[in-house]
Design a protein around this motif. Structure first.
Motif, PDB file in Angstrom:
ATOM      1  N   UNK A   1       0.895  -1.207  -0.042  1.00 44.03           N
ATOM      2  CA  UNK A   1       0.119   0.162   0.026  1.00 44.03           C
ATOM      3  C   UNK A   1       0.708   1.337  -0.027  1.00 44.03           C
ATOM      4  N   UNK A   2       1.979   1.032   0.849  1.00 46.36           N
ATOM      5  CA  UNK A   2       2.914   2.495   0.659  1.00 46.36           C
ATOM      6  C   UNK A   2       3.376   2.670  -0.583  1.00 46.36           C
ATOM      7  N   UNK A   3       3.942   1.586  -1.339  1.00 47.66           N
ATOM      8  CA  UNK A   3       4.757   1.658  -2.578  1.00 47.66           C
ATOM      9  C   UNK A   3       3.510   2.432  -3.627  1.00 47.66           C
ATOM     10  N   UNK A   4       2.247   1.685  -3.564  1.00 51.48           N
ATOM     11  CA  UNK A   4       1.118   2.312  -4.365  1.00 51.48           C
ATOM     12  C   UNK A   4       0.730   3.676  -3.820  1.00 51.48           C
ATOM     13  N   UNK A   5       0.551   4.137  -2.571  1.00 51.33           N
ATOM     14  CA  UNK A   5       0.719   5.568  -2.209  1.00 51.33           C
ATOM     15  C   UNK A   5       1.650   6.360  -2.619  1.00 51.33           C
ATOM     16  N   UNK A   6       2.919   5.988  -2.528  1.00 51.12           N
ATOM     17  CA  UNK A   6       4.060   6.666  -3.001  1.00 51.12           C
ATOM     18  C   UNK A   6       3.997   7.109  -4.552  1.00 51.12           C
ATOM     19  N   UNK A   7       3.544   5.870  -5.283  1.00 48.35           N
ATOM     20  CA  UNK A   7       3.506   6.323  -6.615  1.00 48.35           C
ATOM     21  C   UNK A   7       2.417   7.223  -6.964  1.00 48.35           C
ATOM     22  N   UNK A   8       1.179   7.210  -6.264  1.00 49.59           N
ATOM     23  CA  UNK A   8       0.053   7.973  -6.435  1.00 49.59           C
ATOM     24  C   UNK A   8       0.487   9.409  -6.118  1.00 49.59           C
TER      25      UNK A   8
END
Length: 191
Positions: free
Chosen positions: A141-148
């Motif tokens: 989720x943090x990977x996805x959040x940082x990419x967002x």
């Protein structure tokens, strides 16, 4: 002279369409004192402030999620992730102030409530303690959040570039470097 507009390459938010942002001008129309004249038109300043408001909302939501995961991580990676998440959320916290102050320097009020952040953010909230994710899901989720956050930053960076808003470009470039690095570091834990 402003550069020609670039095409909008960003994807819509989580609802599938852009959430309207209408930041209040500051100073207001009845306030005394000189109007803002920094070489960027009022319409362009407003457009950039709207984009930065979305960026602030994404950044705040990611900060909150990272802090939540710092508190609630368990498992064999506890110590490493607990420390990593703390380092990241502390750095993110400081950046929030820089983003909000840039919105203010452009002459608009920065969003500052949970309701505004939820409405403007493209990152979904984490349910919290009652439904805590395992460490792998937290990292994902943090990977996805940082990419967002990176995608939102790029959109605003294009807007700032179109009107030669170098301070906003600089801020966003720095944030992109940080969030791309965080995404890479987190992603490597899952490989």
């Amino acid at each position: 002279m402003a550069k020609p507009s670039k095409s909008d390459k960003s994807k819509p938010g989580k609802s599938g369409k852009e959430t309207p942002v209408n930041p209040a001008a500051s100073p207001g129309p009845n306030d005394r004192g000189p109007s803002i004249d920094i070489g960027i038109s009022p319409a362009d300043r407003k457009k950039i402030a709207e984009g930065l408001s979305r960026f602030l909302a994404d950044s705040y939501t990611l900060y909150l999620k990272t802090h939540n995961f710092h508190w609630n991580v368990t498992g064999p990676m506890f110590n490493s992730l607990h420390v990593m998440f703390e380092t990241q959320y502390n750095e993110q916290w400081t950046a929030l102030d820089e983003i909000a102050e840039r919105i203010r320097a452009l002459g608009f009020n920065a969003p500052g409530s949970y309701a505004e952040f939820v409405r403007l953010s493209s990152i979904p909230e984490e349910p919290g303690l009652s439904d805590a994710a395992d460490w792998r899901e937290m990292v994902r989720q943090l990977v996805v959040g940082n990419e967002a956050v990176c995608r939102t930053a790029r959109k605003v960076l294009d807007q700032a570039d179109d009107v030669d808003d170098a301070p906003t470009e600089d801020l966003l470039t720095q944030r992109l470097q940080t969030h791309e690095k965080y995404a890479w570091m987190l992603r490597s834990l899952l490989q």
